[in-house]
Design a protein around this motif. Structure first.
Motif, PDB file in Angstrom:
ATOM      1  N   GLU A  60       0.846  -1.189   0.000  1.00  0.00           N
ATOM      2  CA  GLU A  60       0.000   0.000   0.000  1.00  0.00           C
ATOM      3  C   GLU A  60       0.882   1.239   0.000  1.00  0.00           C
ATOM      4  N   GLY A  61       0.397   2.311  -0.561  1.00  0.00           N
ATOM      5  CA  GLY A  61       1.141   3.553  -0.572  1.00  0.00           C
ATOM      6  C   GLY A  61       1.556   3.972  -1.965  1.00  0.00           C
ATOM      7  N   GLU A  62       2.338   5.054  -2.015  1.00  0.00           N
ATOM      8  CA  GLU A  62       2.682   5.661  -3.299  1.00  0.00           C
ATOM      9  C   GLU A  62       4.170   5.987  -3.342  1.00  0.00           C
ATOM     10  N   ILE A  63       4.774   5.756  -4.521  1.00  0.00           N
ATOM     11  CA  ILE A  63       6.167   6.119  -4.752  1.00  0.00           C
ATOM     12  C   ILE A  63       6.216   7.110  -5.908  1.00  0.00           C
ATOM     13  N   VAL A  64       6.922   8.214  -5.694  1.00  0.00           N
ATOM     14  CA  VAL A  64       7.138   9.203  -6.747  1.00  0.00           C
ATOM     15  C   VAL A  64       8.642   9.368  -6.905  1.00  0.00           C
ATOM     16  N   PHE A  65       9.133   9.155  -8.129  1.00  0.00           N
ATOM     17  CA  PHE A  65      10.567   9.274  -8.396  1.00  0.00           C
ATOM     18  C   PHE A  65      10.798  10.259  -9.523  1.00  0.00           C
ATOM     19  N   ASP A  66      11.605  11.243  -9.241  1.00  0.00           N
ATOM     20  CA  ASP A  66      11.946  12.272 -10.226  1.00  0.00           C
ATOM     21  C   ASP A  66      10.681  12.928 -10.799  1.00  0.00           C
ATOM     22  N   GLY A  67       9.709  13.155  -9.904  1.00  0.00           N
ATOM     23  CA  GLY A  67       8.503  13.869 -10.286  1.00  0.00           C
ATOM     24  C   GLY A  67       7.432  13.033 -10.946  1.00  0.00           C
ATOM     25  N   ARG A  68       7.684  11.728 -11.157  1.00  0.00           N
ATOM     26  CA  ARG A  68       6.687  10.870 -11.825  1.00  0.00           C
ATOM     27  C   ARG A  68       6.354   9.672 -10.948  1.00  0.00           C
ATOM     28  N   PRO A  69       5.113   9.193 -10.987  1.00  0.00           N
ATOM     29  CA  PRO A  69       4.751   7.997 -10.218  1.00  0.00           C
ATOM     30  C   PRO A  69       5.621   6.806 -10.622  1.00  0.00           C
ATOM     31  N   ALA A  70       6.004   6.012  -9.646  1.00  0.00           N
ATOM     32  CA  ALA A  70       6.826   4.826  -9.895  1.00  0.00           C
ATOM     33  C   ALA A  70       6.026   3.591  -9.499  1.00  0.00           C
ATOM     34  N   ARG A  71       5.677   2.802 -10.495  1.00  0.00           N
ATOM     35  CA  ARG A  71       4.910   1.575 -10.257  1.00  0.00           C
ATOM     36  C   ARG A  71       5.685   0.421 -10.881  1.00  0.00           C
ATOM     37  N   PHE A  72       6.744   0.016 -10.181  1.00  0.00           N
ATOM     38  CA  PHE A  72       7.667  -0.961 -10.747  1.00  0.00           C
ATOM     39  C   PHE A  72       7.127  -2.380 -10.621  1.00  0.00           C
ATOM     40  N   ALA A  73       7.210  -3.118 -11.729  1.00  0.00           N
ATOM     41  CA  ALA A  73       6.792  -4.529 -11.725  1.00  0.00           C
ATOM     42  C   ALA A  73       7.958  -5.459 -11.398  1.00  0.00           C
ATOM     43  N   GLY A  74       9.179  -4.921 -11.399  1.00  0.00           N
ATOM     44  CA  GLY A  74      10.361  -5.739 -11.119  1.00  0.00           C
ATOM     45  C   GLY A  74      11.606  -4.874 -11.102  1.00  0.00           C
ATOM     46  N   ILE A  75      12.751  -5.508 -10.853  1.00  0.00           N
ATOM     47  CA  ILE A  75      14.012  -4.779 -10.735  1.00  0.00           C
ATOM     48  C   ILE A  75      14.394  -4.081 -12.041  1.00  0.00           C
ATOM     49  N   ARG A  76      14.115  -4.720 -13.162  1.00  0.00           N
ATOM     50  CA  ARG A  76      14.461  -4.099 -14.447  1.00  0.00           C
ATOM     51  C   ARG A  76      13.771  -2.746 -14.616  1.00  0.00           C
ATOM     52  N   ASP A  77      12.550  -2.643 -14.117  1.00  0.00           N
ATOM     53  CA  ASP A  77      11.820  -1.377 -14.231  1.00  0.00           C
ATOM     54  C   ASP A  77      12.495  -0.282 -13.413  1.00  0.00           C
ATOM     55  N   SER A  78      12.916  -0.620 -12.189  1.00  0.00           N
ATOM     56  CA  SER A  78      13.553   0.388 -11.345  1.00  0.00           C
ATOM     57  C   SER A  78      14.932   0.767 -11.900  1.00  0.00           C
ATOM     58  N   GLU A  79      15.671  -0.211 -12.409  1.00  0.00           N
ATOM     59  CA  GLU A  79      16.983   0.087 -12.986  1.00  0.00           C
ATOM     60  C   GLU A  79      16.853   0.963 -14.230  1.00  0.00           C
ATOM     61  N   ALA A  80      15.793   0.755 -14.988  1.00  0.00           N
ATOM     62  CA  ALA A  80      15.580   1.577 -16.179  1.00  0.00           C
ATOM     63  C   ALA A  80      15.362   3.050 -15.821  1.00  0.00           C
ATOM     64  N   ARG A  81      14.870   3.301 -14.596  1.00  0.00           N
ATOM     65  CA  ARG A  81      14.683   4.677 -14.127  1.00  0.00           C
ATOM     66  C   ARG A  81      15.925   5.205 -13.410  1.00  0.00           C
ATOM     67  N   GLY A  82      16.975   4.368 -13.288  1.00  0.00           N
ATOM     68  CA  GLY A  82      18.218   4.816 -12.671  1.00  0.00           C
ATOM     69  C   GLY A  82      18.343   4.535 -11.189  1.00  0.00           C
ATOM     70  N   ILE A  83      17.521   3.623 -10.666  1.00  0.00           N
ATOM     71  CA  ILE A  83      17.609   3.228  -9.255  1.00  0.00           C
ATOM     72  C   ILE A  83      18.397   1.915  -9.179  1.00  0.00           C
ATOM     73  N   ILE A  84      19.567   1.950  -8.566  1.00  0.00           N
ATOM     74  CA  ILE A  84      20.440   0.781  -8.510  1.00  0.00           C
ATOM     75  C   ILE A  84      20.738   0.451  -7.051  1.00  0.00           C
ATOM     76  N   ILE A  85      20.544  -0.809  -6.677  1.00  0.00           N
ATOM     77  CA  ILE A  85      20.825  -1.257  -5.309  1.00  0.00           C
ATOM     78  C   ILE A  85      22.051  -2.162  -5.315  1.00  0.00           C
ATOM     79  N   ILE A  86      22.979  -1.885  -4.394  1.00  0.00           N
ATOM     80  CA  ILE A  86      24.121  -2.770  -4.166  1.00  0.00           C
ATOM     81  C   ILE A  86      23.904  -3.441  -2.817  1.00  0.00           C
ATOM     82  N   ALA A 156      27.122   0.143 -11.333  1.00  0.00           N
ATOM     83  CA  ALA A 156      25.955   1.016 -11.188  1.00  0.00           C
ATOM     84  C   ALA A 156      26.113   2.277 -12.035  1.00  0.00           C
ATOM     85  N   LEU A 157      27.325   2.835 -12.040  1.00  0.00           N
ATOM     86  CA  LEU A 157      27.562   4.048 -12.824  1.00  0.00           C
ATOM     87  C   LEU A 157      27.414   3.799 -14.319  1.00  0.00           C
ATOM     88  N   SER A 158      27.687   2.567 -14.759  1.00  0.00           N
ATOM     89  CA  SER A 158      27.555   2.233 -16.179  1.00  0.00           C
ATOM     90  C   SER A 158      26.103   2.252 -16.629  1.00  0.00           C
TER      91      SER A 158
END
Length: 506
Positions: A60-86, A156-158
């Protein structure tokens, strides 16, 4: 600064437990934002929600990233927006090169063929950016943990990272490597990279963080702006554990008895590299009721010493003598070391200390199964009684000893490891990084257990990379460098400066 990330009213439930309860997190563009909390507070769950491991719709709840709603279905979606977890457990392929690891899944290719010259050029540029001097063709397995961490950041920088999330990035690093990594985060901040750092090392948090958010029991407790003042370790600890902790290290009586554990002329050679001596003619004594620390930089030989003594689990051509209670003992195998009264709590509890998919009950009795067996068959009722006793005695937070260890927090996992070895009734406990990766509240509980053991007349050897921990817990501290002891300090004269000066002098 404007907010790059807004997480609003995030709640996440699992069967029988609410992991996150209306959590709010705001991360400003270009800042280093620390998230602190006890093990099990919900930090990792929150990051999994952010990265899409727990996809949109499962919380439940809402995520907004870089001014746009973020509704990620998986890690590839978040990485495509530039969110990288180590993650704390690095996700590199040891047998591949640095270049191959950096661009794995993100290959520089034309018409299905990898462009190796371009790959190597870009790798060299990325390595220069993170301060790593290795060649792109070096295999990852040849690198230390600190350098592998830098490879992960280069990776991550790549991917044109906008938000870099690091989970306990310095937990396995030496002091020097930790400082280098923190310096790199500050450099990346200057280049416009926003970072979230999850860490239990509050001195590091205070050094680099612009903002600190504290999470407790799945809820946001506080958000502290460093620039506004009030960012102290005591404030963070109070918010993390829900109470004041006037002392980080519990008091204990210091009443040492006779010599319980002794090493004489201990020598160990590297198991693969001929001609390389890892431990050099080392001798030490530990009295009953004493806690003796071993300090040193990563690579000094501390873990190699512990493992070589405990059943010769490391090294070759080992020579020297081990005495317990004044009597020479055979420690040539793990079984014989246990029979001689030794126990070893490894620094790597997840790989070497526990069977994660097994229950607390099974893990707690692993080192002494003969004590819960009749005629070679395990008495499950007896095993349950033993595990339940240690659950109460050590304060293992779990609804049942039938809980799988993989589902426990780091602090509770460490208590299970201690239970396993306490069940063998040892005279000597060698504790290798006993509080690595656990929060301040759980650390205090582990320190209390160590004090109970010393009060019961056990001899305790404590290896730690955290100098304040050694200073707070030990009666004496041996300083180790390049496989040898280069100094010894008692509690009254020991200080971080004195320890480091002994290392530097060598």
């Amino acid at each position: 600064m404007t907010a790059l990330l807004e997480m609003r009213g995030i709640s996440k439930s699992f069967p029988g437990v609410k992991a996150l309860d209306n959590v709010t997190l705001s991360v400003r563009d270009g800042e280093i934002h620390a998230i602190c909390g006890e093990n099990g507070a919900g930090k990792s769950t929150l990051m999994k929600v952010l990265s899409g491991v727990y996809p949109h719709g499962s919380y439940e709840g809402e995520i907004v990233f870089d001014g746009r709603p973020a509704r990620f279905a998986g890690i590839r979606d978040s990485e495509a927006r530039g969110i990288i977890i180590i993650h704390q457990e690095l996700a590199l392929v040891p047998l591949l090169t640095i270049a191959e690891n950096i661009f794995l899944g993100n290959e520089r290719a034309a018409r299905g063929v990898i462009d190796w010259p371009r790959t190597f050029r870009e790798t060299e540029a990325l390595l220069a950016k993170v301060g790593l001097r290795e060649t792109p063709g070096s295999r990852v397995e040849t690198l230390g943990v600190g350098k592998q961490q830098l490879v992960e950041i280069a990776k991550a920088l790549s991917r044109n990272v906008r938000l870099l999330i690091l989970d306990e990035p310095t937990a396995a690093l030496s002091e020097a490597d930790s400082q280098a990594l923190l310096d790199l985060l500050l450099e990346l901040k200057a280049q416009g990279v926003t970072s979230i750092i999850i860490s239990h090392k509050l001195n590091e948090v205070r050094r680099v963080a612009d903002t600190v958010t504290v999470i407790r029991d799945g809820a946001t407790i506080s958000t502290i702006d460093a620039a506004a003042g009030g960012l102290t370790e005591d404030r963070i600890v109070r918010d993390m554990v829900g109470r004041d902790m006037s002392q980080r290290y519990p008091e204990r009586g210091r009443r040492a008895g006779d010599v319980m554990f002794e090493l004489r002329g201990w020598n160990v050679w590297h198991p693969e590299q001929k001609g390389r001596q890892v431990i050099r003619n080392l001798s030490m004594q530990v009295r009953a009721g004493e806690v003796v620390g071993i300090a040193g930089l990563m690579g000094a030989g501390r873990t190699e010493l512990a493992m070589s003594v405990f059943g010769r689990s490391y090294g070759r051509a080992i020579s020297g003598e081990v005495l317990v209670g004044g009597r020479a003992v055979d420690v040539s195998t793990v079984d014989r070391a246990i029979d001689a009264g030794l126990a070893y709590v490894t620094e790597d509890r997840k790989t070497l200390g526990l069977i994660l998919e097994e229950t607390i009950r099974r893990n707690a009795t692993l080192a002494a199964l003969d004590k819960v067996a009749r005629g070679g068959v395990i008495d499950e009722a007896r095993e349950t009684d033993v595990a339940e006793g240690y659950r109460r005695r050590l304060g293992i937070r779990t609804p049942s000893v039938f809980q799988r260890v993989v589902n426990l927090s780091g602090g509770n996992q460490q208590k299970v490891v201690l239970a396993k070895w306490l069940f063998t009734d040892p005279d000597v406990l060698i504790l290798d990084e006993p509080t690595r990766g656990i929060d301040v509240g759980a650390k205090y509980e582990i320190y209390g257990i160590i004090n109970q053991l010393s009060a019961a007349g056990k001899a305790v050897v404590m290896i730690s990379s955290e100098l304040p921990e050694l200073l707070g817990m030990c009666d004496r501290i041996h300083v180790m460098n390049e496989g040898a002891f280069v100094g010894e300090l008692n509690a009254a004269e020991a200080s971080q400066e004195a320890i480091m000066s002994m290392i530097v002098r060598e």
